[in-house]
Design an enzyme around this catalytic site. Structure first.
Site, PDB file in Angstrom:
ATOM      1  N   SER A 175      -0.154  -2.755  -8.693  1.00 59.84           N
ATOM      2  CA  SER A 175       0.788  -3.615  -7.987  1.00 59.84           C
ATOM      3  C   SER A 175       1.439  -4.530  -9.003  1.00 59.84           C
ATOM      4  CB  SER A 175       0.054  -4.442  -6.925  1.00 59.84           C
ATOM      5  OG  SER A 175       0.945  -5.305  -6.267  1.00 59.84           O
ATOM      6  N   HIS A 229       3.457   0.263  -7.649  1.00 58.65           N
ATOM      7  CA  HIS A 229       3.674  -0.372  -6.360  1.00 58.65           C
ATOM      8  C   HIS A 229       4.519  -1.621  -6.576  1.00 58.65           C
ATOM      9  CE1 HIS A 229       2.601  -1.235  -2.154  1.00 58.65           C
ATOM     10  NE2 HIS A 229       2.557  -2.500  -2.528  1.00 58.65           N
ATOM     11  N   ASP A 246       6.330  -4.681  -4.652  1.00 59.51           N
ATOM     12  CA  ASP A 246       6.492  -5.449  -3.421  1.00 59.51           C
ATOM     13  C   ASP A 246       7.834  -6.159  -3.416  1.00 59.51           C
ATOM     14  OD1 ASP A 246       3.959  -5.152  -1.962  1.00 59.51           O
ATOM     15  OD2 ASP A 246       3.069  -6.108  -3.714  1.00 59.51           O
ATOM     16  N   MET A 295       9.745  -8.769  -1.027  1.00 53.84           N
ATOM     17  CA  MET A 295       9.545  -9.679   0.108  1.00 53.84           C
ATOM     18  C   MET A 295      10.781 -10.549   0.287  1.00 53.84           C
ATOM     19  SD  MET A 295       5.643 -10.923  -0.693  1.00 53.84           S
ATOM     20  CE  MET A 295       4.391  -9.774  -1.293  1.00 53.84           C
ATOM     21  N   HIS A 350       7.582  -1.225  -1.556  1.00 57.99           N
ATOM     22  CA  HIS A 350       6.983  -1.717  -0.315  1.00 57.99           C
ATOM     23  C   HIS A 350       7.865  -2.846   0.214  1.00 57.99           C
ATOM     24  CE1 HIS A 350       3.224  -3.848   1.594  1.00 57.99           C
ATOM     25  NE2 HIS A 350       4.161  -3.567   2.485  1.00 57.99           N
ATOM     26  N   MET A 390       8.492  -5.568   2.439  1.00 55.77           N
ATOM     27  CA  MET A 390       7.966  -6.571   3.365  1.00 55.77           C
ATOM     28  C   MET A 390       9.120  -7.467   3.790  1.00 55.77           C
ATOM     29  SD  MET A 390       4.341  -7.792   1.792  1.00 55.77           S
ATOM     30  CE  MET A 390       3.278  -6.715   0.858  1.00 55.77           C
ATOM     31  N   MET A 407      -2.819  -1.767   5.253  1.00 53.69           N
ATOM     32  CA  MET A 407      -3.097  -3.087   4.695  1.00 53.69           C
ATOM     33  C   MET A 407      -4.519  -3.497   5.076  1.00 53.69           C
ATOM     34  SD  MET A 407      -0.237  -4.095   3.150  1.00 53.69           S
ATOM     35  CE  MET A 407      -0.661  -5.823   2.882  1.00 53.69           C
ATOM     36  N   ASP A 428      -3.786  -1.000   0.554  1.00 46.54           N
ATOM     37  CA  ASP A 428      -3.175  -2.163  -0.083  1.00 46.54           C
ATOM     38  C   ASP A 428      -3.938  -3.418   0.324  1.00 46.54           C
ATOM     39  OD1 ASP A 428      -1.555  -3.993  -1.302  1.00 46.54           O
ATOM     40  OD2 ASP A 428       0.268  -3.478  -0.200  1.00 46.54           O
TER      41      ASP A 428
END
Length: 228
Positions: free
Chosen positions: A7, A31, A33, A35, A64, A66, A136, A174
């Site tokens: 991550s 990975h 993220d 957001m 990912h 979010m 998650m 995750d």
């Protein structure tokens, strides 16, 4: 063979190129993220980060999202070079099939992410289209949260559904993938482990040493499981 996905929000971003060049020979996925500060109360990486990452790696990138409105991000994330576009089930049920088609028509893989309190039942109408199913095991938004033990049952359910129906999704975990959880996750059916601060980057300042420590711990913990 189990797969590992660092991550990158947990890496030392001041050493971005150095750490990625080490991980390129080790990681199965990256990975990333993204957001929006709304779906979760945090803002991390971006499609621009993926664009820069793509310049120095051939490792598949899992974005990912979010975000509250994934339709606003999907196209730019694809254009940036992500290979997997993973969307939260909680955000897409109004236009899931439109987004799935948009992702697949561009030759990308479709991933879906389930928060701890979101059941597998919520994706049953499109689960056959999922390439990567991320469960998650912490509430999303911030690193370092406590592992939600109840998710072991959800992982087992995902594995059973996959085997019974011939689904192709990779069961991805995750949240708190580390020495305390490796064994229980693998026994439940996990196939891809997303590793962050506790699982990888916090083990040593030298990411090469950190990776070796992680793998030594992983193999020690799962040595009695036949698939490894």
């Amino acid at each position: 063979m189990y797969k590992f996905s660092p991550s990158l929000m947990c890496m030392d971003l001041s050493r971005f190129k150095e750490q990625v060049e080490v991980l390129n020979d080790k990681a199965d996925f990256y990975h990333v993220d993204i957001m929006d500060g709304h779906f979760v109360k945090n803002i991390t990486l971006s499609p621009f980060f993926i664009q820069e990452l793509k310049k120095i790696t051939d490792v598949p990138i899992d974005a990912h999202l979010m975000v509250t409105n994934p339709a606003d991000f999907v196209e730019m994330t694809i254009d940036a070079g992500a290979d997997y576009i993973s969307l939260h089930a909680e955000t897409i049920n109004g236009n899931a099939f439109r987004l799935i088609n948009q992702i697949k028509e561009k030759g990308k893989k479709f991933g879906v992410v389930l928060n701890p309190a979101t059941p597998l039942e919520s994706i049953r109408h499109y689960i056959q289209h999922v390439d990567k199913l991320t469960i998650m095991t912490v509430d999303p938004g911030f690193a370092g949260q406590k592992f939600v033990e109840e998710m072991i049952g959800k992982i087992k359910e995902a594995k059973e559904l996959k085997e019974r129906n011939g689904y192709k999704y990779l069961i991805t975990i995750d949240g708190s993938c580390n020495k305390n959880t490796f064994k229980k996750l693998v026994e439940a059916g996990a196939e891809v482990l997303i590793v962050g601060s506790s699982g990888l980057f916090g083990l040593d300042e030298d990411v090469n040493i950190a990776w070796d420590k992680m793998m030594d711990t992983f193999h020690l913990e799962v040595k009695d499981i036949s698939q490894v």
